[in-house]
Design an enzyme around this catalytic site. Structure first.
Site, PDB file in Angstrom:
ATOM      1  CB  CYS A 188      -1.857  10.830   1.028  1.00  0.00           C
ATOM      2  SG  CYS A 188      -3.009   9.714   1.864  1.00  0.00           S
ATOM      3  CG  ASP A 245      -1.583   5.007   0.817  1.00  0.00           C
ATOM      4  OD1 ASP A 245      -0.637   4.199   0.666  1.00  0.00           O
ATOM      5  OD2 ASP A 245      -2.755   4.730   0.521  1.00  0.00           O
ATOM      6  NE  ARG A 282      -1.503   2.037  -1.040  1.00  0.00           N
ATOM      7  CZ  ARG A 282      -2.743   1.969  -1.506  1.00  0.00           C
ATOM      8  NH1 ARG A 282      -3.086   0.990  -2.325  1.00  0.00           N
ATOM      9  NH2 ARG A 282      -3.638   2.878  -1.160  1.00  0.00           N
ATOM     10  CB  CYS A 309      -6.890   8.884  -1.736  1.00  0.00           C
ATOM     11  SG  CYS A 309      -6.600   9.533  -0.083  1.00  0.00           S
TER      12      CYS A 309
END
Length: 199
Positions: A40, A42, A44, A99
């Site tokens: 992903c 993302d 993080r 998510c």
């Protein structure tokens, strides 16, 4: 802001040069990662960091909600390069709990272009509705859908002509599904590995 990034980079590079003087010359000479990571976008969930890997050990493709689209030429190009040119032997589809892309697929709001991108997850939520509806909370349903999305991604990678050709040619590449817990920093194996049949 950019100047701050450049200063941090210089500090990082100097630290690496002190602790592992041969790293940058090795990286400059050859790219030889062991893993291809589909993850992903993302911020993080950086692949190298969460897997405890050094630069050069993982070839990475990231997109919103780690979706494997059969028409995503970016992903398919990276997969083909990883398997055919780099010779990776382990492909990892990695999602993460909480998510935002998976959450957006369950909302009635319009998210513009991203709605097209996460449409496969929306279909998965409908397909698995009885299982998801039986869970006790919205968070539990979201986390389970994150896992289902990873499992679907593993299957979709395995179904690509790239992987079929690689396996027919004798490549011993395995595809794994992992999920990352942002709250505890741990990767979990979803036990959905697909590997070529024994020769």
């Amino acid at each position: 802001m950019v100047e701050a990034l450049l200063r941090r980079n210089a500090t990082w590079a100097e630290g690496i040069a002190r602790t592992d003087p041969g790293l940058f010359p090795r990286l400059a000479a050859q790219q030889a990662p062991e893993f291809f990571w589909i993850g992903c976008s993302d911020s993080r969930v950086p692949a190298n960091v969460v897997a405890g890997l050094d630069p050069g050990e993982v070839f990475v493709h990231r997109n919103v909600a780690n979706v494997v689209h059969s028409s995503d030429l970016n992903l398919l190009s990276a997969l083909e390069f990883a398997v055919e040119a780099l010779g990776v032997r382990d492909i990892i589809v990695c999602g993460h709990y909480g998510c935002g892309g998976v959450r957006a697929s369950c909302e009635n709001a319009h998210h513009r272009l991203v709605d097209h991108w996460i449409e496969p997850i929306r279909r998965l939520s409908v397909q698995h509705a009885p299982e998801l509806d039986a869970l006790p909370s919205a968070e539990a349903r979201l986390d389970r859908l994150c896992e289902i999305n990873v499992r679907d991604g593993v299957s979709r990678v395995a179904e690509t002509p790239i992987m079929r050709a690689a396996w027919e040619g004798g490549a011993r590449v395995r595809i794994h599904g992992l999920i990352y817990g942002i709250r505890d920093g741990l990767l979990r194996n979803l036990d959905c590995t697909i590997a070529p049949l024994p020769a």
